[in-house]
Motif scaffolding. Sequence first.
Motif, PDB file in Angstrom:
ATOM      1  N   THR A 259     -17.870  -9.284 -10.432  1.00 14.83           N
ATOM      2  CA  THR A 259     -16.769 -10.236 -10.655  1.00 14.83           C
ATOM      3  C   THR A 259     -16.030 -10.599  -9.359  1.00 14.83           C
ATOM      4  O   THR A 259     -15.305 -11.595  -9.320  1.00 14.83           O
ATOM      5  CB  THR A 259     -15.708  -9.668 -11.627  1.00 14.83           C
ATOM      6  OG1 THR A 259     -15.073  -8.539 -11.006  1.00 14.83           O
ATOM      7  CG2 THR A 259     -16.325  -9.238 -12.951  1.00 14.83           C
ATOM      8  N   GLY A 260     -16.163  -9.762  -8.329  1.00 11.78           N
ATOM      9  CA  GLY A 260     -15.437 -10.002  -7.085  1.00 11.78           C
ATOM     10  C   GLY A 260     -14.000  -9.499  -7.096  1.00 11.78           C
ATOM     11  O   GLY A 260     -13.277  -9.646  -6.104  1.00 11.78           O
ATOM     12  N   ASP A 261     -13.555  -8.872  -8.201  1.00 13.41           N
ATOM     13  CA  ASP A 261     -12.192  -8.306  -8.265  1.00 13.41           C
ATOM     14  C   ASP A 261     -12.020  -7.196  -7.232  1.00 13.41           C
ATOM     15  O   ASP A 261     -12.918  -6.368  -7.073  1.00 13.41           O
ATOM     16  CB  ASP A 261     -11.957  -7.641  -9.639  1.00 13.41           C
ATOM     17  CG  ASP A 261     -11.460  -8.621 -10.666  1.00 13.41           C
ATOM     18  OD1 ASP A 261     -11.309  -9.811 -10.321  1.00 13.41           O
ATOM     19  OD2 ASP A 261     -11.246  -8.182 -11.815  1.00 13.41           O
ATOM     20  N   VAL A 262     -10.836  -7.141  -6.594  1.00 11.50           N
ATOM     21  CA  VAL A 262     -10.514  -6.040  -5.679  1.00 11.50           C
ATOM     22  C   VAL A 262      -9.172  -5.449  -6.091  1.00 11.50           C
ATOM     23  O   VAL A 262      -8.250  -6.184  -6.449  1.00 11.50           O
ATOM     24  CB  VAL A 262     -10.485  -6.527  -4.206  1.00 11.50           C
ATOM     25  CG1 VAL A 262     -10.040  -5.414  -3.272  1.00 11.50           C
ATOM     26  CG2 VAL A 262     -11.858  -7.037  -3.779  1.00 11.50           C
ATOM     27  N   VAL A 263      -9.065  -4.127  -6.063  1.00  8.87           N
ATOM     28  CA  VAL A 263      -7.864  -3.425  -6.534  1.00  8.87           C
ATOM     29  C   VAL A 263      -6.640  -3.773  -5.688  1.00  8.87           C
ATOM     30  O   VAL A 263      -6.758  -4.027  -4.484  1.00  8.87           O
ATOM     31  CB  VAL A 263      -8.119  -1.891  -6.530  1.00  8.87           C
ATOM     32  CG1 VAL A 263      -8.135  -1.331  -5.105  1.00  8.87           C
ATOM     33  CG2 VAL A 263      -7.097  -1.155  -7.381  1.00  8.87           C
ATOM     34  N   GLY A 264      -5.464  -3.754  -6.318  1.00 19.26           N
ATOM     35  CA  GLY A 264      -4.204  -3.932  -5.595  1.00 19.26           C
ATOM     36  C   GLY A 264      -3.762  -2.611  -4.987  1.00 19.26           C
ATOM     37  O   GLY A 264      -4.180  -1.538  -5.432  1.00 19.26           O
ATOM     38  N   GLU A 265      -2.903  -2.721  -3.953  1.00 19.86           N
ATOM     39  CA  GLU A 265      -2.488  -1.527  -3.215  1.00 19.86           C
ATOM     40  C   GLU A 265      -1.788  -0.494  -4.107  1.00 19.86           C
ATOM     41  O   GLU A 265      -2.064   0.691  -4.039  1.00 19.86           O
ATOM     42  CB  GLU A 265      -1.553  -1.950  -2.087  1.00 19.86           C
ATOM     43  CG  GLU A 265      -1.708  -1.113  -0.856  1.00 19.86           C
ATOM     44  CD  GLU A 265      -1.199  -1.850   0.375  1.00 19.86           C
ATOM     45  OE1 GLU A 265      -0.178  -1.415   0.898  1.00 19.86           O
ATOM     46  OE2 GLU A 265      -1.803  -2.871   0.766  1.00 19.86           O
ATOM     47  N   GLU A 266      -0.877  -1.001  -4.954  1.00 18.60           N
ATOM     48  CA  GLU A 266      -0.095  -0.085  -5.789  1.00 18.60           C
ATOM     49  C   GLU A 266      -0.980   0.621  -6.820  1.00 18.60           C
ATOM     50  O   GLU A 266      -0.849   1.825  -7.056  1.00 18.60           O
ATOM     51  CB  GLU A 266       1.003  -0.876  -6.504  1.00 18.60           C
ATOM     52  CG  GLU A 266       2.231  -0.062  -6.809  1.00 18.60           C
ATOM     53  CD  GLU A 266       3.348  -0.973  -7.308  1.00 18.60           C
ATOM     54  OE1 GLU A 266       3.784  -0.778  -8.457  1.00 18.60           O
ATOM     55  OE2 GLU A 266       3.737  -1.889  -6.544  1.00 18.60           O
ATOM     56  N   ALA A 267      -1.902  -0.118  -7.419  1.00 23.78           N
ATOM     57  CA  ALA A 267      -2.823   0.465  -8.420  1.00 23.78           C
ATOM     58  C   ALA A 267      -3.711   1.520  -7.773  1.00 23.78           C
ATOM     59  O   ALA A 267      -4.000   2.562  -8.371  1.00 23.78           O
ATOM     60  CB  ALA A 267      -3.673  -0.630  -9.054  1.00 23.78           C
ATOM     61  N   LEU A 268      -4.120   1.271  -6.523  1.00 23.01           N
ATOM     62  CA  LEU A 268      -4.952   2.247  -5.804  1.00 23.01           C
ATOM     63  C   LEU A 268      -4.171   3.529  -5.552  1.00 23.01           C
ATOM     64  O   LEU A 268      -4.648   4.632  -5.830  1.00 23.01           O
ATOM     65  CB  LEU A 268      -5.458   1.644  -4.487  1.00 23.01           C
ATOM     66  CG  LEU A 268      -6.248   2.590  -3.570  1.00 23.01           C
ATOM     67  CD1 LEU A 268      -7.473   3.171  -4.273  1.00 23.01           C
ATOM     68  CD2 LEU A 268      -6.661   1.877  -2.288  1.00 23.01           C
ATOM     69  N   ARG A 269      -2.926   3.405  -5.044  1.00 25.41           N
ATOM     70  CA  ARG A 269      -2.074   4.586  -4.785  1.00 25.41           C
ATOM     71  C   ARG A 269      -1.846   5.385  -6.058  1.00 25.41           C
ATOM     72  O   ARG A 269      -1.901   6.612  -6.053  1.00 25.41           O
ATOM     73  CB  ARG A 269      -0.722   4.175  -4.211  1.00 25.41           C
ATOM     74  CG  ARG A 269      -0.729   3.620  -2.828  1.00 25.41           C
ATOM     75  CD  ARG A 269      -1.131   4.629  -1.741  1.00 25.41           C
ATOM     76  NE  ARG A 269      -1.587   3.889  -0.581  1.00 25.41           N
ATOM     77  CZ  ARG A 269      -2.860   3.781  -0.184  1.00 25.41           C
ATOM     78  NH1 ARG A 269      -3.820   4.440  -0.810  1.00 25.41           N
ATOM     79  NH2 ARG A 269      -3.193   3.048   0.854  1.00 25.41           N
ATOM     80  N   THR A 270      -1.585   4.681  -7.174  1.00 23.01           N
ATOM     81  CA  THR A 270      -1.338   5.373  -8.444  1.00 23.01           C
ATOM     82  C   THR A 270      -2.578   6.148  -8.878  1.00 23.01           C
ATOM     83  O   THR A 270      -2.485   7.322  -9.256  1.00 23.01           O
ATOM     84  CB  THR A 270      -0.936   4.356  -9.529  1.00 23.01           C
ATOM     85  OG1 THR A 270       0.208   3.651  -9.049  1.00 23.01           O
ATOM     86  CG2 THR A 270      -0.591   5.035 -10.848  1.00 23.01           C
ATOM     87  N   ALA A 271      -3.740   5.502  -8.824  1.00 18.03           N
ATOM     88  CA  ALA A 271      -4.974   6.181  -9.239  1.00 18.03           C
ATOM     89  C   ALA A 271      -5.269   7.381  -8.337  1.00 18.03           C
ATOM     90  O   ALA A 271      -5.680   8.446  -8.820  1.00 18.03           O
ATOM     91  CB  ALA A 271      -6.141   5.204  -9.224  1.00 18.03           C
ATOM     92  N   GLU A 272      -5.047   7.228  -7.032  1.00 15.38           N
ATOM     93  CA  GLU A 272      -5.286   8.335  -6.095  1.00 15.38           C
ATOM     94  C   GLU A 272      -4.363   9.506  -6.401  1.00 15.38           C
ATOM     95  O   GLU A 272      -4.792  10.663  -6.404  1.00 15.38           O
ATOM     96  CB  GLU A 272      -4.996   7.887  -4.656  1.00 15.38           C
ATOM     97  CG  GLU A 272      -6.013   6.947  -4.062  1.00 15.38           C
ATOM     98  CD  GLU A 272      -5.647   6.529  -2.642  1.00 15.38           C
ATOM     99  OE1 GLU A 272      -6.560   6.413  -1.828  1.00 15.38           O
ATOM    100  OE2 GLU A 272      -4.446   6.316  -2.351  1.00 15.38           O
ATOM    101  N   SER A 273      -3.100   9.186  -6.665  1.00 13.17           N
ATOM    102  CA  SER A 273      -2.108  10.227  -6.853  1.00 13.17           C
ATOM    103  C   SER A 273      -2.257  10.915  -8.215  1.00 13.17           C
ATOM    104  O   SER A 273      -2.356  12.146  -8.295  1.00 13.17           O
ATOM    105  CB  SER A 273      -0.723   9.587  -6.677  1.00 13.17           C
ATOM    106  OG  SER A 273       0.260  10.453  -7.108  1.00 13.17           O
ATOM    107  N   VAL A 274      -2.308  10.125  -9.275  1.00 13.87           N
ATOM    108  CA  VAL A 274      -2.429  10.699 -10.636  1.00 13.87           C
ATOM    109  C   VAL A 274      -3.808  11.343 -10.805  1.00 13.87           C
ATOM    110  O   VAL A 274      -3.934  12.457 -11.327  1.00 13.87           O
ATOM    111  CB  VAL A 274      -2.183   9.610 -11.709  1.00 13.87           C
ATOM    112  CG1 VAL A 274      -2.360  10.176 -13.103  1.00 13.87           C
ATOM    113  CG2 VAL A 274      -0.789   9.012 -11.535  1.00 13.87           C
ATOM    114  N   GLY A 275      -4.848  10.653 -10.338  1.00 17.31           N
ATOM    115  CA  GLY A 275      -6.210  11.192 -10.426  1.00 17.31           C
ATOM    116  C   GLY A 275      -6.372  12.439  -9.568  1.00 17.31           C
ATOM    117  O   GLY A 275      -6.969  13.424  -9.992  1.00 17.31           O
TER     118      GLY A 275
END
Length: 288
Positions: A259-275
């Motif tokens: 699809t060409g979608d790329v993650v946003g900065e905030e969503a990446l930080r949240t996934a890194e931190s919670v994950g």
Amino acid sequence: QKSVYADTNGVPRSGTPGRVLHIGLADGEIANRIVVVGHHSRAELLSGFLQPENGNGIFKLASDRGFLTYTGMFGGQRLSVVSIGMGLSMMDFFAREARAVVKGNMAAVRLGTCGCLQDWVKVGNVSVASQGSALVQRNYSHFDGSAADVKPYLLTELCLPDDELNAAVVGALRDAMGADKVVEGVNITADSFYSSQGRADPAFNDENSDLVSEVLAKYPNAITMEMETFQLFHLARSCLPKGSFRAAAAVVNVANRPTGDVVGEEALRTAESVGGKALLQALCNLQL
Ligand code: DUR
């Protein structure tokens, strides 16, 4: 004259106490439960969940070869977070040198990033390599003309994670992020971000326009593509005595290739931190 290191035909060490050459650690400086990440900022973020082991604060060591290690306590267990950079060689340095300085059984879980191969896999969600990982390698002999009849890329069979650790990882991620944000499937590890991941680069002869569809033909459940998981699984399974090194791997989906979608900065930080915190919890609960 004093040599710069000893044991050149084994796992060399330098100095006193002996430090392994590339990750830079001495015996015991890394815990036997380890979260392995690629980015120093992700390691720093996750080190915030660790408590000091003693009055001295959290152990931190940056090696001059690009590895960064934090060791502390989490939920009553000793745990390390290590940043290794990218690719098969860095994972090889990590797995072998960590094995050399850890006493007894060890367990490592990767928290990396990946590109997704399926349009339904959402960026910002986390993918777990529950069904194993296969390696795509550029077949150098094809390109140098010495064996032009052989295929330009090689694809291995699957290498599996540790069952119990993988189940703990999936459970902890689902609890922390919500079950709808965690997907499971096959991981594909590639020896390049470019050619062997099927990216187009007119500056090189890569012959890779059919590569991703060929990979999906062999592995229809392939959901992620990155550069480290296969090596971690392979070395954990190759470790002696058998069963003494257990591994699992989760990745934040940063880009969706179809699809060409790329993650946003905030969503990446949240996934890194919670994950990442969920992975610390899974390792903490594991009976080693
Ligand atoms: N990665 C990939 N491919 C992607 C996205 C992420 O290999 O499409 C991972 C693996 C590597 C780093 O560590 O991120 C490269 O950007």
